[in-house]
Design a protein around this motif. Structure first.
Motif, short mmCIF file in Angstrom:
data_model
loop_
_atom_site.label_atom_id
_atom_site.label_comp_id
_atom_site.label_asym_id
_atom_site.label_seq_id
_atom_site.Cartn_x
_atom_site.Cartn_y
_atom_site.Cartn_z
N UNK A 127 0.82 -1.21 0.00
CA UNK A 127 0.00 0.00 0.00
C UNK A 127 0.87 1.27 0.00
N UNK A 128 1.97 1.24 0.74
CA UNK A 128 2.85 2.40 0.83
C UNK A 128 3.61 2.62 -0.48
N UNK A 129 3.95 1.51 -1.16
CA UNK A 129 4.57 1.68 -2.48
C UNK A 129 3.58 2.36 -3.42
N UNK A 130 2.31 1.96 -3.32
CA UNK A 130 1.28 2.57 -4.16
C UNK A 130 1.04 4.04 -3.84
N UNK A 131 1.14 4.37 -2.55
CA UNK A 131 0.82 5.73 -2.10
C UNK A 131 2.01 6.68 -2.18
N UNK A 132 3.21 6.15 -2.15
CA UNK A 132 4.40 7.00 -2.05
C UNK A 132 5.43 6.74 -3.14
N UNK A 313 -3.62 6.18 2.90
CA UNK A 313 -4.09 5.48 1.70
C UNK A 313 -5.59 5.24 1.85
N UNK A 314 -6.33 5.59 0.82
CA UNK A 314 -7.78 5.34 0.80
C UNK A 314 -7.98 4.23 -0.22
N UNK A 315 -8.30 3.04 0.26
CA UNK A 315 -8.34 1.87 -0.61
C UNK A 315 -9.77 1.42 -0.89
N UNK A 316 -10.07 1.29 -2.17
CA UNK A 316 -11.35 0.72 -2.61
C UNK A 316 -11.05 -0.72 -3.03
N UNK A 317 -11.63 -1.69 -2.33
CA UNK A 317 -11.40 -3.09 -2.70
C UNK A 317 -12.53 -3.54 -3.61
N UNK A 318 -12.19 -4.31 -4.64
CA UNK A 318 -13.24 -4.78 -5.54
C UNK A 318 -12.71 -5.03 -6.93
N UNK A 319 -13.52 -4.66 -7.93
CA UNK A 319 -13.11 -4.92 -9.32
C UNK A 319 -12.69 -3.61 -9.99
N UNK A 320 -12.37 -3.68 -11.28
CA UNK A 320 -11.84 -2.51 -11.99
C UNK A 320 -12.82 -1.32 -12.03
N UNK A 321 -14.12 -1.59 -11.89
CA UNK A 321 -15.08 -0.46 -11.94
C UNK A 321 -14.89 0.48 -10.75
N UNK A 322 -14.25 0.00 -9.69
CA UNK A 322 -13.99 0.85 -8.52
C UNK A 322 -13.07 2.02 -8.87
N UNK A 323 -12.32 1.90 -9.97
CA UNK A 323 -11.42 2.98 -10.38
C UNK A 323 -12.20 4.27 -10.66
N UNK A 324 -13.40 4.11 -11.22
CA UNK A 324 -14.23 5.29 -11.53
C UNK A 324 -14.71 5.93 -10.24
N UNK A 325 -15.16 5.11 -9.30
CA UNK A 325 -15.63 5.58 -8.00
C UNK A 325 -14.51 6.33 -7.26
N UNK A 349 3.24 -14.69 0.61
CA UNK A 349 2.85 -14.06 1.88
C UNK A 349 3.95 -13.19 2.50
N UNK A 350 5.17 -13.27 1.94
CA UNK A 350 6.25 -12.41 2.44
C UNK A 350 5.94 -10.94 2.19
N UNK A 351 5.18 -10.66 1.12
CA UNK A 351 4.80 -9.26 0.84
C UNK A 351 3.70 -8.85 1.79
N UNK A 352 3.89 -7.71 2.43
CA UNK A 352 2.85 -7.18 3.33
C UNK A 352 1.94 -6.26 2.53
N UNK A 353 0.62 -6.41 2.69
CA UNK A 353 -0.30 -5.53 1.97
C UNK A 353 -0.39 -4.16 2.63
N UNK A 354 -0.50 -4.14 3.98
CA UNK A 354 -0.60 -2.84 4.63
C UNK A 354 0.10 -2.83 5.98
#
Length: 354
Positions: A127-132, A313-325, A349-354
Motif C-alpha cells: 500500500x505504501x509503495x502505491x501511495x508514495x 491510503x484510501x483503498x477501494x477493494x473490488x473490481x476494476x469499476x472501482x477505479x471510476x468511483x 505471503x512475504x509481501x505485506x499488503x498494509x
C-alpha cells in the motif's frame, strides 16, 4: 467479478467526459482471453491500481501532456502487479513490481519498463509503495520540493491540496529540507487535523475560513514558496501572500478538472501579481524526471523504512469499476489520501499488503 487467470478484464472508453463528472457511463467493461507474452515481456496480475487527479484530464479525451485517449482504448495508470508469467531472466514469477499499465486486471509489459522491483523482504507494505513510491505521486513531490522550489533552511512554504497524496508528501519533504514554516490548505477539519499531525505549522480549511486572512495570520512575513495542486481562486489568493522573488511550483489545478480544460472558466488572472512580486512560476510533470526516479524512490523508501514519512491510503477493494468511483472521490475531495483500488492480494505471503 474477479477475473480468473484465463481471462483479463479492462475498462474501455465508451465516451469522454469533456465537462462535468466522470462516470461509468464513459466506460465499458471488456473481458478478453489472456494474452500471450513475447520475449522480454511480463504478464502481471494486478494487485493495486492507482487513481489520480490526472485521470480526470485523460478522461476529457483531449490531448494534454500525453496524446489524447481513444474511444475503445484503455486508461493508463501506475499499478502494482505480481508477475504470473515471465519471458525475462530478470523477473521470476511471484515477484511484485511497480509499473505503468492500465485500469485492468492483468497487464502485459516489457520487462525493461518496470519502474521498480519490490523486494519481498521489504518492511514497507505494498500500500505504501502505491501511495508514495509511485512515479505520479512520490517523484512529483520530490521533484517539486528538491528541484523546482529548491526548498532550503528558512523558507516559508504554502501548499494547496495539502492533504492529498502529493501535497502531504510535499509538506513533509519541505519540513525535512529545513523549511521554517509549512502551511497547508485543505477542505475539511479532518484533513487539517491530518496536516497538523504530519508536521504542518498551520492548516487552513478553505471551506470554512478566509484563506486570505489565515495565510497572513500564519505567516505575516509572506511565503517564499508555493506548491500548487488546485489552481483557481485559492491560487490567486496564495500568490498575493507571497514575498518578492518567491518561487511557485505548478503541479496541478484540480479545481478546474470538471470544467472543460482549456476554457476561460477558472483561468488564473494573476499576471499582475507575478510581475509586481517578481515571482518565478514553473509548471512541471513527473514524466520529465524519469532520470531521477531511482534516486527519489531510494530516498522515499528509506524514509518509509525509518518511519519518518506519513501517508494516508484510501483503498477501494473490488473490481476494476472501482477505479471510476475512486476518481470521482478525488475530484469531489471526499477521499482521504492516496486513492488505490485493490484487486487482489499477492500470492507470496512475504509481501505485506498494509
Amino acid at each position: 467479478t474477479m477475473s480468473s487467470d484465463s481471462t483479463t478484464t479492462s475498462l474501455r472508453f465508451r465516451s469522454f467526459a469533456e465537462e462535468g463528472e466522470l462516470s461509468m457511463d464513459n466506460f465499458e467493461v471488456k473481458t478478453e482471453p489472456m494474452p500471450e507474452i513475447k520475449e522480454g515481456q511480463l504478464l502481471l496480475r494486478n494487485l493495486y491500481l492507482s487513481c489520480d487527479p490526472t485521470h480526470r484530464i485523460y478522461a476529457s479525451g483531449k490531448e494534454n501532456y500525453l496524446p489524447a485517449c481513444q474511444i475503445g482504448g484503455k486508461m493508463a495508470c501506475i499499478l502494482i502487479g505480481e508477475v504470473i508469467a515471465s519471458k525475462s531472466p530478470d523477473y521470476a514469477v511471484g515477484t511484485c513490481v511497480i509499473s505503468w499499465g492500465h485500469w485492468e486486471t492483468h497487464s502485459v509489459i516489457p520487462a525493461a519498463t518496470v519502474l521498480q522491483k519490490i523486494d519481498p523482504a521489504s518492511t514497507v507494505p505494498l500500500e505504501a509503495y502505491g501511495a508514495v513510491v509511485n512515479m505520479i505521486i512520490g517523484l512529483t513531490a520530490w521533484v517539486g520540493v528538491r528541484r523546482v522550489l529548491q526548498v532550503k533552511a528558512g523558507d516559508t512554504v504554502c501548499v494547496s491540496g495539502a492533504a492529498g497524496a502529493v501535497g502531504s508528501l510535499v509538506c513533509q519533504l519541505a519540513k525535512q529540507a529545513g523549511a521554517a514554516k509549512v502551511v497547508g490548505m485543505a477542505g475539511s477539519a479532518d484533513k487539517c487535523e491530518f496536516l497538523r499531525k504530519i508536521g504542518c505549522d498551520g492548516a487552513i480549511n478553505y471551506k470554512t475560513e478566509s484563506v486570505r486572512d489565515r495565510l497572513k495570520e500564519l505567516c505575516p512575513e509572506g511565503y517564499t514558496c508555493y506548491f500548487d495542486n488546485v489552481g483557481g481562486a485559492i491560487t490567486e489568493t496564495a500568490l498575493e501572500s507571497m514575498r518578492n522573488e518567491g518561487r511557485v511550483a505548478v503541479c496541478g489545478m484540480i479545481s478546474q478538472y470538471d470544467q472543460a480544460i482549456g476554457k476561460d472558466v477558472g483561468r488564473i488572472k494573476a499576471w499582475d501579481t507575478i510581475l509586481f512580486r517578481r515571482l518565478s512560476v514553473r509548471g512541471f510533470l513527473c514524466i520529465d524526471h524519469a532520470a531521477e526516479m531511482a534516486q527519489a524512490f531510494a530516498e522515499l523508501e528509506g524514509l518509509l523504512k525509518a518511519g519518518s514519512l506519513s501517508y494516508n491510503a484510501h483503498v477501494w477493494a473490488g473490481d476494476v469499476t472501482k477505479c471510476v468511483e475512486a476518481t470521482q472521490a478525488i475530484i469531489r475531495g471526499t477521499n482521504t489520501g492516496k486513492a488505490l483500488v485493490k484487486l487482489a492480494d499477492p500470492s507470496n505471503p512475504a509481501y505485506k499488503s498494509k
